[in-house]
Design an enzyme around this catalytic site. Structure first.
Site, mmCIF file in Angstrom:
data_model
loop_
_atom_site.group_PDB
_atom_site.id
_atom_site.type_symbol
_atom_site.label_atom_id
_atom_site.label_comp_id
_atom_site.label_asym_id
_atom_site.label_seq_id
_atom_site.Cartn_x
_atom_site.Cartn_y
_atom_site.Cartn_z
ATOM 1 N N ASP A 246 -7.614 -5.495 -3.785
ATOM 2 C CA ASP A 246 -7.409 -4.470 -4.805
ATOM 3 C C ASP A 246 -7.796 -4.964 -6.193
ATOM 4 O O ASP A 246 -8.130 -4.158 -7.066
ATOM 5 C CB ASP A 246 -5.935 -4.036 -4.821
ATOM 6 N N HIS B 150 -52.047 22.115 7.214
ATOM 7 C CA HIS B 150 -51.804 20.692 7.034
ATOM 8 C C HIS B 150 -53.055 19.905 7.403
ATOM 9 O O HIS B 150 -53.464 18.973 6.690
ATOM 10 C CB HIS B 150 -50.632 20.231 7.925
ATOM 11 N N GLN C 107 0.825 -1.214 0.000
ATOM 12 C CA GLN C 107 0.000 0.000 0.000
ATOM 13 C C GLN C 107 0.857 1.262 0.000
ATOM 14 O O GLN C 107 0.466 2.286 -0.556
ATOM 15 C CB GLN C 107 -0.948 -0.003 1.201
ATOM 16 N N HIS D 262 1.592 3.099 -3.359
ATOM 17 C CA HIS D 262 0.583 3.895 -4.047
ATOM 18 C C HIS D 262 0.965 5.370 -4.112
ATOM 19 O O HIS D 262 0.740 6.041 -5.120
ATOM 20 C CB HIS D 262 -0.765 3.788 -3.324
ATOM 21 N N GLU E 47 -8.888 2.348 6.060
ATOM 22 C CA GLU E 47 -9.462 1.981 4.765
ATOM 23 C C GLU E 47 -9.384 0.461 4.577
ATOM 24 O O GLU E 47 -10.359 -0.198 4.242
ATOM 25 C CB GLU E 47 -8.698 2.701 3.649
ATOM 26 N N HIS E 48 -8.185 -0.098 4.780
ATOM 27 C CA HIS E 48 -7.969 -1.544 4.723
ATOM 28 C C HIS E 48 -7.450 -2.010 6.081
ATOM 29 O O HIS E 48 -6.489 -1.439 6.588
ATOM 30 C CB HIS E 48 -6.915 -1.911 3.676
#
Length: 440
Positions: free
Chosen positions: A373, A432, A270, A273, A339-340
């Site tokens: 992924d 109403h 990761q 990235h 995230e992961h």
């Protein structure tokens, strides 16, 4: 290579954990100020502005902003067979999982003659952003497109930055992925200007564009850099967005049974990235921490994206967090909301079931994040920056709306008329109540 945070001997509160845990800093506010003029330029000048901005930011002025259909098909024809086979298997698995996500309509009879139905209706048109900066992501085409298709969306648009070395076309594997999925509306537009085009639509400026280059969409999804995130923030409300995606994150909750080679490899996977990518190991095992540190040094030296990985691992967003035990480690990962999240412990599935905040959870030594992924069948467009505390990853639910349908007959309305009037009067809204009384 990577810093340590020692929480042993104390049990920080959630507030204290949020203050101490590493997190990438993403200045979306500053980026928003920079991209606001870009959005205005595209809204006013359409295709002309898109070409000017591509020339400025991508170093190429595309002749065709909308990629010709023959270029999309040609990319599939020349795609390497192994890559095509991998993409086809990814599509099959992702489609299988997302088909199961389709929500079901239901009907409730609340009283005789009184019925409320709920329908799930797909949005009309979506724009799917596929990055093309430090890396290109044909896998993101699959994740975005398949989820939208399984939701029943009728009109799909893919945007991806033009590549200078491709004469202004997007990456060929991205185009091939579109062809494989039957998407023929693809634009060589990236960055904040792509978000603007999707949100506002764009008039054509050259003969190849036609009078209208692109019609506006209802929802924009897909990851991008901070400028894409800022642009999505600015158009939110005019259109729906999935999230303001930040740098990718991996957290690993591991004990002494974990293989340090696996942990190190996953952290690096990761980190490659983005220099801002976050890699966090949470463990009660000092021995594992030391072994992972040693493996990181060895593996980083051999990785292709070494400079990017080193920057990410040495950044303030990455760390090894030492805790007293796995209970304390669970508190840490739940507060972090990665995230992961990988669980590499004894009885990993039981610990995974106790996780309350994560974009996706990967259980045991044979379920690495890199599987998710590409090929697991799950979606890899996931909440970052702690948004997993309140947000889900991309899925069919991202492209549908729940619409309630109310059907009462005269007797059913009459039965509750006095109560409706009583509540309307209590709220100081007598009209109403009159709207009910007028029917009897």
């Amino acid at each position: 290579m990577i810093s340590r945070i020692d929480l042993r001997g104390r049990r920080p509160s959630r507030r204290e954990l949020l203050a101490e845990l590493p997190r990438a800093e993403l200045d979306v506010e500053h980026a928003a100020a920079a991209v606001a003029p870009i959005l205005a330029q595209v809204r006013a000048d359409g295709a002309r502005a898109l070409r000017d901005l591509s020339e400025r930011f991508d170093g190429v002025r595309p002749q065709h902003l909308r990629v010709p259909a023959e270029a999309v098909e040609e990319s599939l024809a020349v795609l390497e067979p192994q890559v095509r086979a991998a993409l086809e298997e990814t599509v099959r698995r992702v489609r299988q999982v997302h088909r199961a996500q389709r929500p079901q309509d239901f009907t409730v009879d609340v009283a005789p003659g009184a019925r409320v139905r709920q329908r799930w209706i797909p949005v009309r048109r979506v724009g799917l952003y596929v990055p093309g900066g430090l890396a290109v992501y044909p896998s993101s085409v699959v994740m975005n497109v398949v989820a939208a298709q399984e939701a029943g969306v009728g009109s799909l648009v893919v945007v991806s930055p033009p590549q200078k070395e491709r004469d202004g076309l997007p990456d060929p594997v991205v185009l091939a992925s579109c062809a494989l999925l039957g998407v023929d509306e693809v634009y060589a537009v990236g960055g904040a200007q792509a978000v603007a085009m999707l949100a506002y639509g764009a008039a054509g400026s050259d003969e190849v564009d036609g009078e209208t280059l692109c019609e506006p969409v209802d929802v924009i999804t897909g990851p991008g850099n901070v400028y894409v995130a800022a642009a999505k923030r600015l158009v939110r409300g005019l259109v729906g967005i999935d999230a303001e995606a930040g740098p990718t994150e991996i957290a690993v909750l591991a004990d002494g049974t974990a293989d340090p080679s696996h942990v190190a490899a996953d952290l690096i996977s990761q980190a490659e990235h983005d220099p801002l990518a976050a890699a966090v190991l949470v463990t009660p095992s000092v021995e594992l921490a030391g072994a992972v540190e040693a493996k990181l040094v060895d593996r980083v030296e051999a990785t292709m994206n070494r400079e990017r990985v080193v920057t990410a691992l040495r950044g303030t967003q990455s760390a090894i967090v030492l805790v007293d035990d796995l209970e304390a480690g669970l508190d840490v990962v739940n507060a972090y909301g990665a995230e992961h999240l990988e669980i590499q412990t004894a009885d990993a599935a039981a610990w995974a079931d106790r996780v309350t905040s994560a974009g996706a959870i990967f259980v045991g030594p044979w379920s690495p994040v890199s599987l998710g992924d590409y090929m697991a069948g799950s979606n890899h467009v996931l909440p970052t920056g702690g948004c997993a505390h309140f947000a889900s990853g991309l899925g069919v639910h991202s492209f549908v709306r729940a619409v309630q349908v109310v059907e009462y007959d005269a007797d059913a309305l009459a039965e509750v008329a006095d109560r409706v009037v009583a509540l309307a009067d209590a709220e100081g809204l007598p009209a109403h109540g009159e709207a009910v009384r007028a029917r009897f």
